[in-house]
Write a protein that holds these residues in place. Structure first.
Motif, PDB file in Angstrom:
ATOM      1  N   MET A   1     -13.251  -6.263  -1.173  1.00 51.28           N
ATOM      2  CA  MET A   1     -12.772  -6.182  -2.548  1.00 51.28           C
ATOM      3  C   MET A   1     -11.842  -5.001  -2.734  1.00 51.28           C
ATOM      4  N   MET A   2     -12.171  -3.846  -2.142  1.00 47.27           N
ATOM      5  CA  MET A   2     -11.326  -2.664  -2.287  1.00 47.27           C
ATOM      6  C   MET A   2      -9.948  -2.917  -1.699  1.00 47.27           C
ATOM      7  N   ALA A   3      -9.869  -3.689  -0.604  1.00 50.56           N
ATOM      8  CA  ALA A   3      -8.562  -3.992  -0.010  1.00 50.56           C
ATOM      9  C   ALA A   3      -7.709  -4.804  -0.972  1.00 50.56           C
ATOM     10  N   LEU A   4      -8.360  -5.706  -1.737  1.00 50.89           N
ATOM     11  CA  LEU A   4      -7.612  -6.524  -2.682  1.00 50.89           C
ATOM     12  C   LEU A   4      -7.115  -5.710  -3.863  1.00 50.89           C
ATOM     13  N   LEU A   5      -7.798  -4.605  -4.163  1.00 51.42           N
ATOM     14  CA  LEU A   5      -7.408  -3.773  -5.297  1.00 51.42           C
ATOM     15  C   LEU A   5      -6.464  -2.650  -4.901  1.00 51.42           C
ATOM     16  N   LYS A   6      -6.217  -2.492  -3.605  1.00 50.96           N
ATOM     17  CA  LYS A   6      -5.278  -1.458  -3.186  1.00 50.96           C
ATOM     18  C   LYS A   6      -3.881  -1.866  -3.598  1.00 50.96           C
ATOM     19  N   THR A   7      -3.188  -1.005  -4.331  1.00 51.59           N
ATOM     20  CA  THR A   7      -1.890  -1.375  -4.866  1.00 51.59           C
ATOM     21  C   THR A   7      -0.911  -1.738  -3.765  1.00 51.59           C
ATOM     22  N   ALA A   8      -0.189  -2.823  -3.997  1.00 55.73           N
ATOM     23  CA  ALA A   8       0.831  -3.281  -3.057  1.00 55.73           C
ATOM     24  C   ALA A   8       2.078  -2.419  -3.113  1.00 55.73           C
ATOM     25  N   GLU A   9       2.078  -1.389  -3.972  1.00 52.85           N
ATOM     26  CA  GLU A   9       3.238  -0.509  -4.068  1.00 52.85           C
ATOM     27  C   GLU A   9       3.273   0.511  -2.942  1.00 52.85           C
ATOM     28  N   ARG A  10       2.181   0.717  -2.228  1.00 48.60           N
ATOM     29  CA  ARG A  10       2.164   1.613  -1.071  1.00 48.60           C
ATOM     30  C   ARG A  10       1.878   0.747   0.160  1.00 48.60           C
ATOM     31  N   ILE A  11       2.935   0.369   0.855  1.00 49.55           N
ATOM     32  CA  ILE A  11       2.856  -0.626   1.923  1.00 49.55           C
ATOM     33  C   ILE A  11       2.799   0.059   3.283  1.00 49.55           C
ATOM     34  N   ASN A  12       1.988  -0.509   4.188  1.00 48.96           N
ATOM     35  CA  ASN A  12       2.023  -0.063   5.587  1.00 48.96           C
ATOM     36  C   ASN A  12       1.843  -1.294   6.485  1.00 48.96           C
ATOM     37  N   ASN A  13       1.701  -1.050   7.783  1.00 49.63           N
ATOM     38  CA  ASN A  13       1.631  -2.159   8.740  1.00 49.63           C
ATOM     39  C   ASN A  13       0.223  -2.390   9.258  1.00 49.63           C
ATOM     40  N   THR A  14      -0.797  -2.044   8.469  1.00 50.68           N
ATOM     41  CA  THR A  14      -2.174  -2.211   8.928  1.00 50.68           C
ATOM     42  C   THR A  14      -2.674  -3.641   8.765  1.00 50.68           C
ATOM     43  N   SER A  15      -1.948  -4.483   8.044  1.00 53.66           N
ATOM     44  CA  SER A  15      -2.383  -5.859   7.825  1.00 53.66           C
ATOM     45  C   SER A  15      -1.168  -6.771   7.766  1.00 53.66           C
ATOM     46  N   PHE A  16      -1.308  -7.965   8.356  1.00 52.78           N
ATOM     47  CA  PHE A  16      -0.235  -8.948   8.281  1.00 52.78           C
ATOM     48  C   PHE A  16      -0.080  -9.524   6.883  1.00 52.78           C
ATOM     49  N   VAL A  17      -1.051  -9.284   6.012  1.00 51.43           N
ATOM     50  CA  VAL A  17      -0.966  -9.795   4.651  1.00 51.43           C
ATOM     51  C   VAL A  17       0.311  -9.305   3.974  1.00 51.43           C
ATOM     52  N   ASN A  18       0.634  -8.032   4.193  1.00 54.12           N
ATOM     53  CA  ASN A  18       1.810  -7.430   3.556  1.00 54.12           C
ATOM     54  C   ASN A  18       3.007  -7.348   4.498  1.00 54.12           C
ATOM     55  N   ASN A  19       2.997  -8.149   5.559  1.00 54.59           N
ATOM     56  CA  ASN A  19       4.038  -8.008   6.574  1.00 54.59           C
ATOM     57  C   ASN A  19       5.443  -8.250   6.023  1.00 54.59           C
ATOM     58  N   TYR A  20       5.585  -9.241   5.144  1.00 50.93           N
ATOM     59  CA  TYR A  20       6.903  -9.538   4.573  1.00 50.93           C
ATOM     60  C   TYR A  20       7.475  -8.308   3.865  1.00 50.93           C
ATOM     61  N   VAL A  21       6.680  -7.691   3.010  1.00 52.27           N
ATOM     62  CA  VAL A  21       7.162  -6.537   2.255  1.00 52.27           C
ATOM     63  C   VAL A  21       7.395  -5.352   3.187  1.00 52.27           C
ATOM     64  N   PHE A  22       6.485  -5.154   4.138  1.00 48.78           N
ATOM     65  CA  PHE A  22       6.635  -4.046   5.079  1.00 48.78           C
ATOM     66  C   PHE A  22       7.928  -4.171   5.873  1.00 48.78           C
ATOM     67  N   GLN A  23       8.190  -5.339   6.425  1.00 44.90           N
ATOM     68  CA  GLN A  23       9.392  -5.523   7.241  1.00 44.90           C
ATOM     69  C   GLN A  23      10.659  -5.417   6.396  1.00 44.90           C
ATOM     70  N   ARG A  24      10.584  -5.848   5.165  1.00 46.65           N
ATOM     71  CA  ARG A  24      11.714  -5.695   4.235  1.00 46.65           C
ATOM     72  C   ARG A  24      12.032  -4.218   4.024  1.00 46.65           C
ATOM     73  N   HIS A  25      11.014  -3.394   3.936  1.00 51.96           N
ATOM     74  CA  HIS A  25      11.216  -1.954   3.799  1.00 51.96           C
ATOM     75  C   HIS A  25      11.734  -1.344   5.099  1.00 51.96           C
ATOM     76  N   VAL A  26      11.154  -1.759   6.217  1.00 46.01           N
ATOM     77  CA  VAL A  26      11.568  -1.207   7.509  1.00 46.01           C
ATOM     78  C   VAL A  26      13.044  -1.492   7.768  1.00 46.01           C
ATOM     79  N   PHE A  27      13.509  -2.671   7.367  1.00 50.20           N
ATOM     80  CA  PHE A  27      14.925  -2.990   7.569  1.00 50.20           C
ATOM     81  C   PHE A  27      15.826  -1.906   6.978  1.00 50.20           C
ATOM     82  N   ALA A  28      15.510  -1.448   5.770  1.00 48.56           N
ATOM     83  CA  ALA A  28      16.354  -0.446   5.125  1.00 48.56           C
ATOM     84  C   ALA A  28      16.379   0.842   5.933  1.00 48.56           C
ATOM     85  N   TYR A  29      15.229   1.268   6.449  1.00 48.87           N
ATOM     86  CA  TYR A  29      15.194   2.488   7.273  1.00 48.87           C
ATOM     87  C   TYR A  29      15.992   2.303   8.565  1.00 48.87           C
ATOM     88  N   LYS A  30      15.824   1.146   9.187  1.00 51.03           N
ATOM     89  CA  LYS A  30      16.539   0.880  10.437  1.00 51.03           C
ATOM     90  C   LYS A  30      18.045   0.781  10.221  1.00 51.03           C
TER      91      LYS A  30
END
Length: 259
Positions: free
Chosen positions: A1-30
């Motif tokens: 439940m705590m994982a579901l309540l963790k805000t999606a505004e702070r993204i990392n690569n610990t879960s494939f659930v947020n992979n789309y958003v994470f990779q979208r962010h990584v593109f900008a850095y790269k």
């Protein structure tokens, strides 16, 4: 439940659930040209979970990351962290940075003009600002964590006030990315149809943050199960630049402080 309540505004690569958003962010850095990093004094505003430190800091003379909360990531030897409550860069001197990175931050700031004035203040003459923010046309729902989102014309007009020579490009996704985007949109549109009183647009943002986070993360878990191969296999290389139009996912701004 705590994982579901963790805000999606702070993204990392610990879960494939947020992979789309994470990779979208990584593109900008790269996508940052190495000439803006190599042996430069670099300031990042809103470092979030701190994965940018691994991607960028080693190339710089010094990398200073600021945010409201210190990331758990280990700081490289040539990096430092400072707590800042944007838009103000308290304690950071004028004309001190070659490059300022401000990715997915300005949409959270009430006084966006103050943020851009502060960025201009701390940049050296000839220094560069690199900024990304979502395209309002492509947002799937109201995001209560965002003070505002920008249409293309508004983004260009805002930047012209502070950096007259700024360029605004678009970040787009290939067919794999857009399949994920389309599935996401379909599910969220279905949920929106249940909101017959359009409460997502009428209620104050603070009342929506918890339900938004919960529903958004549940939806991403659902997408992972439904189209796992697509979700897991999205990579930063699936995003690309193109001239700006209303169908970009994010804006990528490059601006120079006049000498």
């Amino acid at each position: 439940m705590m994982a579901l309540l963790k805000t999606a505004e702070r993204i990392n690569n610990t879960s494939f659930v947020n992979n789309y958003v994470f990779q979208r962010h990584v593109f900008a850095y790269k996508a940052i040209p190495m000439e803006y990093l190599l042996h430069k004094q670099v300031l990042e505003l809103g470092c979030g979970e701190g994965y940018s430190l691994d991607l960028l800091a080693r190339h710089t003379a010094h990398y200073r990351a600021v945010d409201k909360k210190k990331p758990q990531a280990t700081l490289p030897a040539n990096a430092s962290f400072q707590t800042c409550h944007l838009p103000y860069l308290t304690g950071i001197t004028d004309n001190s940075y070659d490059t300022v990175i401000c990715f997915q931050v300005i949409e959270h700031i009430h006084d966006d003009h103050a943020l851009l004035r502060e960025i201009k203040r701390v940049l050296k003459p000839g220094g560069r600002l690199l900024l990304t923010t979502p395209n309002k046309y492509m947002s799937l729902s109201r995001n209560p964590f965002h003070v505002r989102e920008y249409l293309p014309s508004a983004m260009k007009a805002l930047m012209r006030v502070h950096f007259p020579e700024a360029t605004v490009a678009g970040i787009y996704g290939n067919d794999t990315v857009m399949r994920y985007y389309g599935e996401n949109k379909q599910h969220l549109d279905a949920l929106a149809r249940l909101d017959i009183f359009r409460l997502q647009y009428r209620l104050p943002a603070f009342l929506l943050k918890v339900p938004y986070t919960l529903l958004n993360n549940i939806n991403r878990y659902f997408l992972l199960r439904k189209i796992e191969d697509v979700t897991v296999n999205i990579n930063y290389s699936d995003f690309y630049f193109r001239d700006l139009d209303q169908y970009c996912l994010d804006y990528f701004v490059t601006a120079v402080k006049e000498d």
